[in-house]
Write a protein that holds these residues in place. Structure first.
Motif, short mmCIF file in Angstrom:
data_model
loop_
_atom_site.label_atom_id
_atom_site.label_comp_id
_atom_site.label_asym_id
_atom_site.label_seq_id
_atom_site.Cartn_x
_atom_site.Cartn_y
_atom_site.Cartn_z
N ALA A 18 -37.72 -9.68 -43.74
CA ALA A 18 -37.50 -10.51 -42.67
C ALA A 18 -36.51 -10.56 -41.94
O ALA A 18 -37.15 -10.49 -40.30
CB ALA A 18 -37.11 -12.74 -43.46
N ASN A 19 -35.22 -10.35 -42.41
CA ASN A 19 -34.31 -9.36 -41.13
C ASN A 19 -34.50 -8.66 -40.42
O ASN A 19 -34.49 -8.18 -39.01
CB ASN A 19 -33.37 -8.97 -41.69
CG ASN A 19 -31.73 -8.88 -41.01
OD1 ASN A 19 -31.68 -8.97 -40.62
ND2 ASN A 19 -31.27 -7.11 -41.75
N ASP A 20 -35.75 -7.27 -40.65
CA ASP A 20 -35.60 -6.52 -39.98
C ASP A 20 -37.09 -6.51 -39.44
O ASP A 20 -37.23 -5.76 -38.12
CB ASP A 20 -36.23 -5.09 -41.13
CG ASP A 20 -35.36 -4.66 -41.98
OD1 ASP A 20 -34.26 -3.89 -41.44
OD2 ASP A 20 -34.50 -4.89 -43.24
N LEU A 21 -38.04 -7.44 -39.70
CA LEU A 21 -38.77 -8.46 -38.28
C LEU A 21 -38.15 -8.37 -37.13
O LEU A 21 -39.07 -8.35 -36.49
CB LEU A 21 -39.73 -9.13 -39.02
CG LEU A 21 -40.93 -8.61 -39.87
CD1 LEU A 21 -41.86 -9.75 -40.40
CD2 LEU A 21 -42.01 -7.92 -39.21
N LEU A 22 -37.41 -9.80 -37.84
CA LEU A 22 -36.60 -9.93 -36.50
C LEU A 22 -36.01 -9.08 -35.52
O LEU A 22 -34.65 -9.71 -34.77
CB LEU A 22 -36.08 -11.22 -37.06
CG LEU A 22 -37.43 -12.19 -37.09
CD1 LEU A 22 -36.42 -13.31 -38.27
CD2 LEU A 22 -38.70 -12.78 -36.05
N LEU A 46 -39.58 -0.54 -36.18
CA LEU A 46 -40.91 -1.52 -35.42
C LEU A 46 -40.71 -2.18 -34.22
O LEU A 46 -40.68 -2.76 -32.97
CB LEU A 46 -41.97 -1.76 -35.50
CG LEU A 46 -42.56 -0.18 -36.56
CD1 LEU A 46 -44.46 -0.81 -37.49
CD2 LEU A 46 -43.48 0.48 -35.35
N SER A 47 -39.58 -2.72 -35.13
CA SER A 47 -39.39 -4.09 -34.59
C SER A 47 -38.41 -4.37 -33.50
O SER A 47 -38.48 -4.78 -31.99
CB SER A 47 -38.58 -5.28 -35.35
OG SER A 47 -38.02 -6.15 -34.88
N ILE A 48 -37.79 -3.00 -33.30
CA ILE A 48 -36.80 -2.67 -32.49
C ILE A 48 -37.35 -1.84 -31.47
O ILE A 48 -37.02 -2.26 -30.14
CB ILE A 48 -35.34 -1.82 -32.26
CG1 ILE A 48 -34.38 -2.58 -33.32
CG2 ILE A 48 -34.66 -1.15 -31.74
CD1 ILE A 48 -33.47 -1.65 -34.71
#
Length: 188
Positions: A49-53, A162-164
Motif C-alpha cells: 500500500a505504501n509503495d502503491l501510493l 511505477l507509482s513515482i
C-alpha cells in the motif's frame, strides 16, 4: 538553458502554493492508504500500500521544480507539503516533514544529474529513478523493509518505481503543461 539560481517572489509563492495544495492531497492520501493497507493486509501484502501510493505523496517536489526551474525547489515544496499534512492532522505526524525532506531530496537529485538543465521528460525520469532509490533506502532503514525477503523487496521497489513514475512523473508532466498553457509561469 541556464537556470537562474536566485529566487524571485513569484518562485517562492509558487513553491509555497504547490506545497500547501499538495499537503492537502497528502493528507487525503493518508486516508486512502489506511483502507488500501487494510485490504492488502488480508492478502499478506500490506506494505505494498505504501509503495502503491508513494508517487502521490511525492508530486509537490517535481512539480515545483518544473514550474520554477530553481535549485532546491523540490526539497522546499515536499517539506512544506509534509508540514501541511502534519498540521492537518495526518496520521504520520511530524515525521511527514522529515519524509517530505527525504522525498524532495530524492527528486532534487534527478534534476541535479541533468545539471539543472532538463526540466522535461528526461529530468522527470531521472527524478523518478533517484527518488525511488533514495526513498527505498529510507524505507529499508526506517520502515523495516530490511526484514523482508528479496522477492518481496523486488516487488516493492518495482511498485514504488511505477507509482513515482506515474504520479510524480507523468501526472506532474501534464499538470506542468497545463500550468504553462495558462500563462502564469511566463518567464522573462
Amino acid at each position: 538553458m541556464t537556470v537562474k539560481r536566485s529566487y524571485t517572489l513569484r518562485d517562492i509563492i509558487f513553491i509555497a502554493l504547490i506545497g500547501i495544495f499538495c499537503g492537502a492531497i497528502f493528507f487525503g492520501t493518508d486516508i486512502i492508504y489506511n483502507f488500501l493497507k487494510l485490504g492488502l493486509s488480508a492478502l499478506g501484502l500490506g506494505p505494498v500500500a505504501n509503495d502503491l501510493l508513494l508517487g502521490l505523496w511525492m508530486i509537490a517536489g517535481p512539480l515545483a521544480a518544473m514550474v520554477t526551474q530553481k535549485i532546491g525547489a523540490s526539497i522546499l515544496a515536499e517539506t512544506i507539503g509534509g508540514a501541511v499534512e502534519a498540521l492537518l492532522g495526518g496520521q504520520f505526524g511530524a515525521s511527514a516533514i522529515l519524509s517530505g525532506f527525504i522525498q524532495g531530496f530524492g527528486n532534487e537529485l534527478g534534476f541535479a544529474f541533468t545539471g539543472y538543465k532538463r526540466f522535461d521528460k528526461l529530468g522527470l525520469l531521472f527524478s523518478t529513478i533517484t527518488s525511488t532509490i533514495v526513498t527505498f533506502a529510507w524505507s529499508l532503514f526506517n520502515e523495516g523493509y530490511g526484514s523482508y525477503k528479496i522477492g518481496f523487496l523486488l516487488l516493492l521497489v518495482f511498485v514504488r518505481f511505477l507509482s513515482i513514475g506515474f504520479f510524480a512523473g507523468v501526472v506532474v508532466y501534464w499538470v506542468n503543461k497545463l500550468i504553462e498553457r495558462s500563462g502564469i509561469t511566463h518567464r522573462d
